[in-house]
Design an enzyme around this catalytic site. Structure first.
Site, mmCIF file in Angstrom:
data_model
loop_
_atom_site.group_PDB
_atom_site.id
_atom_site.type_symbol
_atom_site.label_atom_id
_atom_site.label_comp_id
_atom_site.label_asym_id
_atom_site.label_seq_id
_atom_site.Cartn_x
_atom_site.Cartn_y
_atom_site.Cartn_z
ATOM 1 N N VAL A 70 -3.126 -7.381 -1.513
ATOM 2 C CA VAL A 70 -2.564 -8.186 -0.416
ATOM 3 C C VAL A 70 -3.528 -9.263 0.099
ATOM 4 C CG1 VAL A 70 -0.913 -6.462 0.411
ATOM 5 C CG2 VAL A 70 -3.234 -6.498 1.368
ATOM 6 N N GLY A 88 0.824 -1.216 0.000
ATOM 7 C CA GLY A 88 0.000 0.000 0.000
ATOM 8 C C GLY A 88 0.853 1.259 0.000
ATOM 9 N N SER A 112 -3.010 0.232 14.637
ATOM 10 C CA SER A 112 -3.665 1.525 14.870
ATOM 11 C C SER A 112 -4.001 1.665 16.353
ATOM 12 C CB SER A 112 -4.973 1.603 14.076
ATOM 13 O OG SER A 112 -5.735 2.711 14.503
ATOM 14 N N TYR A 115 -12.647 -2.469 11.584
ATOM 15 C CA TYR A 115 -11.281 -1.926 11.515
ATOM 16 C C TYR A 115 -10.526 -2.193 12.828
ATOM 17 C CZ TYR A 115 -7.630 1.628 10.739
ATOM 18 O OH TYR A 115 -6.436 2.275 10.580
ATOM 19 N N LYS A 131 -7.128 -4.422 13.430
ATOM 20 C CA LYS A 131 -5.890 -3.826 13.944
ATOM 21 C C LYS A 131 -5.481 -4.445 15.282
ATOM 22 C CE LYS A 131 -5.138 -1.033 10.515
ATOM 23 N NZ LYS A 131 -3.963 -1.214 9.644
HETATM 24 P P1 NAP Z 1 -4.358 5.466 2.524
HETATM 25 O O1 NAP Z 1 -3.923 6.877 2.263
HETATM 26 O O2 NAP Z 1 -5.778 5.082 2.219
HETATM 27 O O3 NAP Z 1 -3.352 4.477 1.779
HETATM 28 C C1 NAP Z 1 -3.523 3.091 1.828
HETATM 29 C C2 NAP Z 1 -2.917 2.488 0.582
HETATM 30 O O4 NAP Z 1 -3.187 1.070 0.604
HETATM 31 C C3 NAP Z 1 -3.562 3.050 -0.677
HETATM 32 O O5 NAP Z 1 -2.582 3.314 -1.659
HETATM 33 C C4 NAP Z 1 -4.485 1.906 -1.093
HETATM 34 O O6 NAP Z 1 -4.750 1.838 -2.472
HETATM 35 C C5 NAP Z 1 -3.682 0.710 -0.661
HETATM 36 N N1 NAP Z 1 -4.519 -0.494 -0.608
HETATM 37 C C6 NAP Z 1 -5.841 -0.582 -0.296
HETATM 38 N N2 NAP Z 1 -6.252 -1.851 -0.417
HETATM 39 C C7 NAP Z 1 -5.181 -2.590 -0.812
HETATM 40 C C8 NAP Z 1 -4.973 -3.956 -1.109
HETATM 41 N N3 NAP Z 1 -5.981 -4.847 -1.052
HETATM 42 N N4 NAP Z 1 -3.745 -4.364 -1.496
HETATM 43 C C9 NAP Z 1 -2.732 -3.479 -1.586
HETATM 44 N N5 NAP Z 1 -2.865 -2.168 -1.331
HETATM 45 C C10 NAP Z 1 -4.073 -1.726 -0.946
HETATM 46 O O7 NAP Z 1 -4.146 5.085 4.047
HETATM 47 P P2 NAP Z 1 -3.081 5.609 5.112
HETATM 48 O O8 NAP Z 1 -3.753 6.607 5.950
HETATM 49 O O9 NAP Z 1 -1.798 5.937 4.447
HETATM 50 O O10 NAP Z 1 -2.941 4.289 6.009
HETATM 51 C C11 NAP Z 1 -1.872 3.370 5.865
HETATM 52 C C12 NAP Z 1 -1.958 2.360 6.992
HETATM 53 O O11 NAP Z 1 -1.906 3.040 8.246
HETATM 54 C C13 NAP Z 1 -3.267 1.567 6.996
HETATM 55 O O12 NAP Z 1 -3.024 0.239 7.388
HETATM 56 C C14 NAP Z 1 -4.090 2.279 8.051
HETATM 57 O O13 NAP Z 1 -5.050 1.441 8.628
HETATM 58 C C15 NAP Z 1 -3.009 2.666 9.042
HETATM 59 N N6 NAP Z 1 -3.379 3.769 9.903
HETATM 60 C C16 NAP Z 1 -3.721 4.977 9.391
HETATM 61 C C17 NAP Z 1 -4.095 6.003 10.256
HETATM 62 C C18 NAP Z 1 -4.466 7.369 9.763
HETATM 63 O O14 NAP Z 1 -4.907 8.179 10.585
HETATM 64 N N7 NAP Z 1 -4.314 7.692 8.494
HETATM 65 C C19 NAP Z 1 -4.114 5.772 11.631
HETATM 66 C C20 NAP Z 1 -3.770 4.524 12.121
HETATM 67 C C21 NAP Z 1 -3.400 3.520 11.237
HETATM 68 P P3 NAP Z 1 -6.028 2.675 -3.088
HETATM 69 O O15 NAP Z 1 -5.484 4.022 -3.327
HETATM 70 O O16 NAP Z 1 -6.376 1.964 -4.312
HETATM 71 O O17 NAP Z 1 -7.098 2.610 -2.058
#
Ligand code: NAP
Length: 246
Positions: free
Chosen positions: A63, A12, A141, A154, A158
């Protein structure tokens, strides 16, 4: 921090936190595998990285598909010969109250966020065990530790990732492989941009450090955990949340 000669695969990583992690590891000298479900986005990030002089390849992979994950790991090893670092970052949200949640929303979130990390770690561990070294970091998370209304799927994924991290750490320690988790708080990415402005402001007020985190806040801790400086750390969950959970 010197990651020269190391190969890092980040799921991702076309955007958001994954991209920041990939950039941080590449800047430290690692060869990076940019992997995302959207091929165009992965290729665009790969081109941006190569433009900055980083060694990178882009591989499309969902994934949650065992077939895609096998191909992803094969491609990484055939290009770069080793696989030293894996960051299980790909994740999605499908938020709604539990009472209204569709079975598909539950399954999709668990499949990508939790099963995805298992599939990638399993394929990578087969290589790392032969190498007798490796670092795996799972992006969990704060919600997996404290719960959040509207996010039962979610939060379960996590929290599951934390149990997975500790169990895999125990299984793989004897082969020189560390497995750790990072539990980000609320980080400014497209995932949190979806929230209404008022909700984001209220959220910041409740964070002791009074701001949302940045993708770079997560990238720097990941870089530490995959470096030799963290070689005696395994099975841990590092909160990077501005003090939200103490
Ligand atoms: P994001 O901006 O939505 O980026 C996630 C990436 O994963 C996107 O490029 C998405 O592709 C890709 N993805 C989605 N489904 C997938 C799959 N089946 N196989 C491979 N790639 C896939 O999210 P983020 O905020 O950077 O979050 C990254 C991680 O941190 C996640 O695990 C999230 O749960 C965790 N996290 C985030 C936060 C927050 O506040 N942002 C807080 C705690 C934890 P698409 O563009 O096609 O969707």
């Amino acid at each position: 921090m010197d990651l020269k000669g190391k190969t890092a695969l980040i799921t991702g990583s076309a955007r958001g936190i994954g991209k920041a992690i990939a950039e941080r590891l590449a800047a430290a000298g690692a060869k990076v595998v940019i992997s995302d479900i959207m091929e165009d986005a992965a290729v665009a990030t790969d081109e941006e990285f190569r433009g900055k002089g980083y060694e990178a390849i882009a591989v499309r992979a969902d994934v949650s598909s065992g077939k895609d994950v096998s191909k992803l790991v094969e491609e990484a090893v055939s290009q770069f010969k080793t696989l030293d670092i894996v960051v299980n970052n790909a994740g999605i949200t499908r938020d709604t109250l539990m009472i209204r949640m569709k079975e598909d929303d539950w399954d999709m979130v668990l499949d990508i966020n939790l099963k995805g990390a298992f599939l990638v770690s399993q394929a990578a561990a087969r290589i790392m065990m032969k190498q007798r070294s490796g670092k795996i970091v799972n992006i969990s998370s704060v919600v997996g530790r404290m719960g959040n209304a509207g996010q039962t799927n979610y939060a379960a994924s996590k929290a599951g990732l934390i149990g997975f991290t500790k169990s895999a750490a125990k299984e793989l320690a004897a082969r020189g492989i560390t497995v750790n988790a990072i539990a980000p708080g609320f980080i400014k990415t497209e995932m949190t941009d979806k929230m209404p402005e008022a909700a984001r402001e209220k959220l910041s007020d409740n964070i002791p450090l009074k701001r949302l985190g940045t993708p770079e806040d997560i990238a720097s801790v990941t870089a530490f955990l995959v470096s030799d400086d963290a070689s005696y750390i395994t099975g841990q969950v590092i909160g990077v949340d501005g003090g939200l959970l103490m």
